[in-house]
Design a protein around this motif. Structure first.
Motif, PDB file in Angstrom:
ATOM      1  N   CYS A 107      11.271  -2.467  11.930  1.00 41.31           N
ATOM      2  CA  CYS A 107      10.111  -1.885  11.686  1.00 41.31           C
ATOM      3  C   CYS A 107       9.732  -1.388  10.530  1.00 41.31           C
ATOM      4  CB  CYS A 107      10.040  -1.225  13.250  1.00 41.31           C
ATOM      5  SG  CYS A 107      10.173  -1.986  14.607  1.00 41.31           S
ATOM      6  N   VAL A 108       8.523  -0.716  10.558  1.00 40.75           N
ATOM      7  CA  VAL A 108       8.404   0.508   9.439  1.00 40.75           C
ATOM      8  C   VAL A 108       8.313   2.126   9.658  1.00 40.75           C
ATOM      9  CG1 VAL A 108       8.398  -1.215   7.320  1.00 40.75           C
ATOM     10  CG2 VAL A 108       5.996  -0.017   8.905  1.00 40.75           C
ATOM     11  N   ILE A 109       8.427   2.710   9.271  1.00 41.79           N
ATOM     12  CA  ILE A 109       7.856   4.197   9.409  1.00 41.79           C
ATOM     13  C   ILE A 109       7.221   4.416   8.420  1.00 41.79           C
ATOM     14  CG2 ILE A 109       8.676   6.667   9.617  1.00 41.79           C
ATOM     15  CD1 ILE A 109      10.883   5.379  10.835  1.00 41.79           C
ATOM     16  N   VAL A 110       5.597   4.678   8.479  1.00 40.31           N
ATOM     17  CA  VAL A 110       4.758   5.428   7.564  1.00 40.31           C
ATOM     18  C   VAL A 110       4.514   6.142   7.727  1.00 40.31           C
ATOM     19  CG1 VAL A 110       2.524   4.775   7.112  1.00 40.31           C
ATOM     20  CG2 VAL A 110       2.961   3.024   8.123  1.00 40.31           C
ATOM     21  N   LEU A 111       4.696   7.236   6.448  1.00 41.43           N
ATOM     22  CA  LEU A 111       4.568   8.294   6.148  1.00 41.43           C
ATOM     23  C   LEU A 111       3.083   8.147   5.060  1.00 41.43           C
ATOM     24  CD1 LEU A 111       8.631   9.231   5.333  1.00 41.43           C
ATOM     25  CD2 LEU A 111       6.986   9.559   8.001  1.00 41.43           C
ATOM     26  N   PRO A 112       2.626   9.011   5.870  1.00 45.05           N
ATOM     27  CA  PRO A 112       1.154   9.392   4.377  1.00 45.05           C
ATOM     28  C   PRO A 112       2.167  11.044   3.303  1.00 45.05           C
ATOM     29  CG  PRO A 112       0.969  10.752   7.086  1.00 45.05           C
ATOM     30  CD  PRO A 112       2.653   9.685   6.981  1.00 45.05           C
ATOM     31  N   VAL A 113       1.799  10.412   2.344  1.00 47.96           N
ATOM     32  CA  VAL A 113       1.675  11.215   1.114  1.00 47.96           C
ATOM     33  C   VAL A 113       0.559  11.896   0.969  1.00 47.96           C
ATOM     34  CG1 VAL A 113       2.583  11.153  -1.443  1.00 47.96           C
ATOM     35  CG2 VAL A 113       3.267   9.313   0.578  1.00 47.96           C
ATOM     36  N   LYS A 114       0.801  13.453   1.473  1.00 50.49           N
ATOM     37  CA  LYS A 114       0.011  14.038   0.694  1.00 50.49           C
ATOM     38  C   LYS A 114      -0.690  14.612  -0.992  1.00 50.49           C
ATOM     39  CE  LYS A 114       1.995  17.460   3.499  1.00 50.49           C
ATOM     40  NZ  LYS A 114       3.109  19.155   3.971  1.00 50.49           N
ATOM     41  N   GLU A 115      -0.427  14.077  -1.936  1.00 51.84           N
ATOM     42  CA  GLU A 115      -1.199  13.664  -3.151  1.00 51.84           C
ATOM     43  C   GLU A 115      -1.452  12.460  -3.566  1.00 51.84           C
ATOM     44  OE1 GLU A 115       2.570  14.726  -2.782  1.00 51.84           O
ATOM     45  OE2 GLU A 115       2.365  16.888  -2.972  1.00 51.84           O
ATOM     46  N   SER A 116      -1.910  11.487  -2.493  1.00 48.60           N
ATOM     47  CA  SER A 116      -1.998  10.424  -2.365  1.00 48.60           C
ATOM     48  C   SER A 116      -2.830   9.683  -1.261  1.00 48.60           C
ATOM     49  CB  SER A 116      -0.415   9.256  -2.875  1.00 48.60           C
ATOM     50  OG  SER A 116      -0.579   7.992  -3.046  1.00 48.60           O
ATOM     51  N   ASP A 138       1.118   5.792   1.384  1.00 50.76           N
ATOM     52  CA  ASP A 138       1.564   5.689   1.789  1.00 50.76           C
ATOM     53  C   ASP A 138       3.122   5.916   1.889  1.00 50.76           C
ATOM     54  OD1 ASP A 138      -0.273   6.918   4.538  1.00 50.76           O
ATOM     55  OD2 ASP A 138      -0.423   5.018   5.279  1.00 50.76           O
ATOM     56  N   TYR A 139       3.732   6.334   2.336  1.00 51.71           N
ATOM     57  CA  TYR A 139       5.224   5.626   2.162  1.00 51.71           C
ATOM     58  C   TYR A 139       6.085   5.059   2.787  1.00 51.71           C
ATOM     59  CZ  TYR A 139       9.869   6.004   0.297  1.00 51.71           C
ATOM     60  OH  TYR A 139      11.470   5.768   0.262  1.00 51.71           O
ATOM     61  N   ALA A 140       6.614   4.068   2.990  1.00 47.16           N
ATOM     62  CA  ALA A 140       7.385   3.836   4.206  1.00 47.16           C
ATOM     63  C   ALA A 140       8.586   3.397   3.978  1.00 47.16           C
ATOM     64  CB  ALA A 140       6.398   2.697   4.236  1.00 47.16           C
ATOM     65  N   ILE A 141       9.526   3.728   5.263  1.00 43.06           N
ATOM     66  CA  ILE A 141      11.123   3.384   5.776  1.00 43.06           C
ATOM     67  C   ILE A 141      11.386   2.579   6.292  1.00 43.06           C
ATOM     68  CG2 ILE A 141      13.339   4.679   5.991  1.00 43.06           C
ATOM     69  CD1 ILE A 141      11.651   7.373   6.172  1.00 43.06           C
ATOM     70  N   GLU A 167       0.390  -1.077   0.132  1.00 35.92           N
ATOM     71  CA  GLU A 167       0.238   0.234  -0.553  1.00 35.92           C
ATOM     72  C   GLU A 167       1.141   1.211   0.012  1.00 35.92           C
ATOM     73  OE1 GLU A 167      -3.567  -0.237  -0.528  1.00 35.92           O
ATOM     74  OE2 GLU A 167      -3.131  -2.505  -0.410  1.00 35.92           O
ATOM     75  N   MET A 168       2.078   1.274  -0.299  1.00 32.93           N
ATOM     76  CA  MET A 168       3.291   2.500  -0.318  1.00 32.93           C
ATOM     77  C   MET A 168       3.595   2.868  -0.963  1.00 32.93           C
ATOM     78  SD  MET A 168       3.775   1.949   2.954  1.00 32.93           S
ATOM     79  CE  MET A 168       2.436   1.120   4.606  1.00 32.93           C
ATOM     80  N   VAL A 169       3.245   4.455  -1.545  1.00 33.34           N
ATOM     81  CA  VAL A 169       4.350   4.600  -2.977  1.00 33.34           C
ATOM     82  C   VAL A 169       5.453   5.232  -3.176  1.00 33.34           C
ATOM     83  CG1 VAL A 169       1.535   5.614  -3.158  1.00 33.34           C
ATOM     84  CG2 VAL A 169       3.381   7.475  -1.838  1.00 33.34           C
ATOM     85  N   PRO A 170       6.354   5.478  -3.937  1.00 36.79           N
ATOM     86  CA  PRO A 170       5.705   5.790  -5.118  1.00 36.79           C
ATOM     87  C   PRO A 170       5.783   3.749  -5.825  1.00 36.79           C
ATOM     88  CG  PRO A 170       8.308   6.067  -5.428  1.00 36.79           C
ATOM     89  CD  PRO A 170       7.327   6.238  -3.594  1.00 36.79           C
ATOM     90  N   ASN A 198       3.168  13.024  11.315  1.00 40.50           N
ATOM     91  CA  ASN A 198       1.804  13.611  11.838  1.00 40.50           C
ATOM     92  C   ASN A 198       1.156  14.098  10.332  1.00 40.50           C
ATOM     93  OD1 ASN A 198       1.289  13.118  14.433  1.00 40.50           O
ATOM     94  ND2 ASN A 198       3.806  13.079  14.437  1.00 40.50           N
ATOM     95  N   TYR A 199       1.862  15.174   9.866  1.00 43.50           N
ATOM     96  CA  TYR A 199       1.527  16.064   8.755  1.00 43.50           C
ATOM     97  C   TYR A 199       1.429  15.729   7.825  1.00 43.50           C
ATOM     98  CZ  TYR A 199       1.209  18.658  12.445  1.00 43.50           C
ATOM     99  OH  TYR A 199       1.252  19.423  14.769  1.00 43.50           O
ATOM    100  N   GLY A 200       2.326  14.455   7.018  1.00 42.86           N
ATOM    101  CA  GLY A 200       2.605  14.155   6.217  1.00 42.86           C
ATOM    102  C   GLY A 200       3.475  15.144   4.943  1.00 42.86           C
ATOM    103  N   ILE A 201       3.653  14.199   3.845  1.00 45.73           N
ATOM    104  CA  ILE A 201       4.812  14.210   2.725  1.00 45.73           C
ATOM    105  C   ILE A 201       4.316  14.373   1.191  1.00 45.73           C
ATOM    106  CG2 ILE A 201       7.284  13.397   4.169  1.00 45.73           C
ATOM    107  CD1 ILE A 201       6.366  11.277   1.826  1.00 45.73           C
ATOM    108  N   PRO A 202       5.411  15.426   0.788  1.00 47.77           N
ATOM    109  CA  PRO A 202       4.446  15.457  -0.529  1.00 47.77           C
ATOM    110  C   PRO A 202       5.000  14.263  -1.553  1.00 47.77           C
ATOM    111  CG  PRO A 202       6.809  17.100  -0.165  1.00 47.77           C
ATOM    112  CD  PRO A 202       5.620  16.547   0.701  1.00 47.77           C
ATOM    113  N   ILE A 203       4.122  14.373  -2.582  1.00 46.90           N
ATOM    114  CA  ILE A 203       5.282  12.769  -3.499  1.00 46.90           C
ATOM    115  C   ILE A 203       6.870  13.295  -3.615  1.00 46.90           C
ATOM    116  CG2 ILE A 203       3.967  14.058  -5.871  1.00 46.90           C
ATOM    117  CD1 ILE A 203       3.747  10.424  -5.232  1.00 46.90           C
ATOM    118  N   HIS A 204       6.749  14.244  -4.099  1.00 49.16           N
ATOM    119  CA  HIS A 204       8.544  14.937  -4.129  1.00 49.16           C
ATOM    120  C   HIS A 204       9.474  13.764  -3.364  1.00 49.16           C
ATOM    121  CE1 HIS A 204       8.752  18.883  -2.298  1.00 49.16           C
ATOM    122  NE2 HIS A 204       9.126  18.295  -2.000  1.00 49.16           N
ATOM    123  N   ARG A 205       8.790  14.385  -2.003  1.00 50.10           N
ATOM    124  CA  ARG A 205       9.617  13.591  -0.806  1.00 50.10           C
ATOM    125  C   ARG A 205       9.976  12.318  -1.105  1.00 50.10           C
ATOM    126  NH1 ARG A 205      13.660  15.540   3.123  1.00 50.10           N
ATOM    127  NH2 ARG A 205      13.198  14.335   5.001  1.00 50.10           N
TER     128      ARG A 205
END
Length: 161
Positions: A55-64, A67-70, A8-11, A145-152
């Motif tokens: 583990c994974v660090i889940v980051l919400p992606v604002k334009e999607s 989510d993105y996971a590290i 479920e993560m991007v990209p 907590n606030y999300g990241i843009p897709i370019h991040r």
């Protein structure tokens, strides 16, 4: 253990940033690791004093909607480590309260990441636990907590290349 949450993560067409080991272990020689650590792709126990969980660090992606996971490691107490392993194959492990820990990787492109206070939340028997950043001094706290843009997300993925 397969990380089903990564479906479920991007990209989707890019690799996601993943740390193969906690930083304190990655800087050791393979000989020292083999002598002092017990490890799998899911955990590392070093000198019976340091306990790490992958583990994974889940980051919400604002334009999607995805989510993105590290992929990162958390250092936990011996008591938390033992509890995690008691529940490792349990489907309802997500009902367990989060456990305190420290981020065990200095996640690139961030400030104050290594040793940042975190919580580890178990998610299920077929997915890696999630890291919840609790330290507001760590820039990942804001991103989580606030999300990241897709370019991040792409910047993180570019580190894998």
């Amino acid at each position: 253990m397969r990380c089903s949450c990564c479906d479920e993560m991007v990209p989707a067409d890019d690799a996601e940033l993943t740390y193969r080991l906690p930083d304190a272990i990655a800087c050791m020689s393979q000989e020292d690791i083999d002598e002092t650590c017990k490890y799998t792709s899911d955990y590392v126990v070093c000198e019976e004093r340091y306990f790490y969980i992958r583990c994974v660090i889940v980051l919400p992606v604002k334009e999607s909607a995805r989510d993105y996971a590290i992929g990162a490691w958390a250092q936990v107490s011996p008591k938390s480590f033992n509890r995690i392993w008691e529940l490792w194959d349990e489907d309802d492990q997500s009902q367990e309260p989060p456990m305190r820990g420290l981020l065990a990787n200095n996640v690139h492109l961030n400030q104050n990441a290594e040793d940042a206070e975190v919580e580890v939340q178990l998610t299920g028997s077929s997915s890696r636990p999630k890291i919840i950043i609790k330290d507001p001094e760590c820039t990942l706290y804001t991103e989580q907590n606030y999300g990241i843009p897709i370019h991040r997300a792409r910047e993180y993925s570019d580190l894998c290349r």
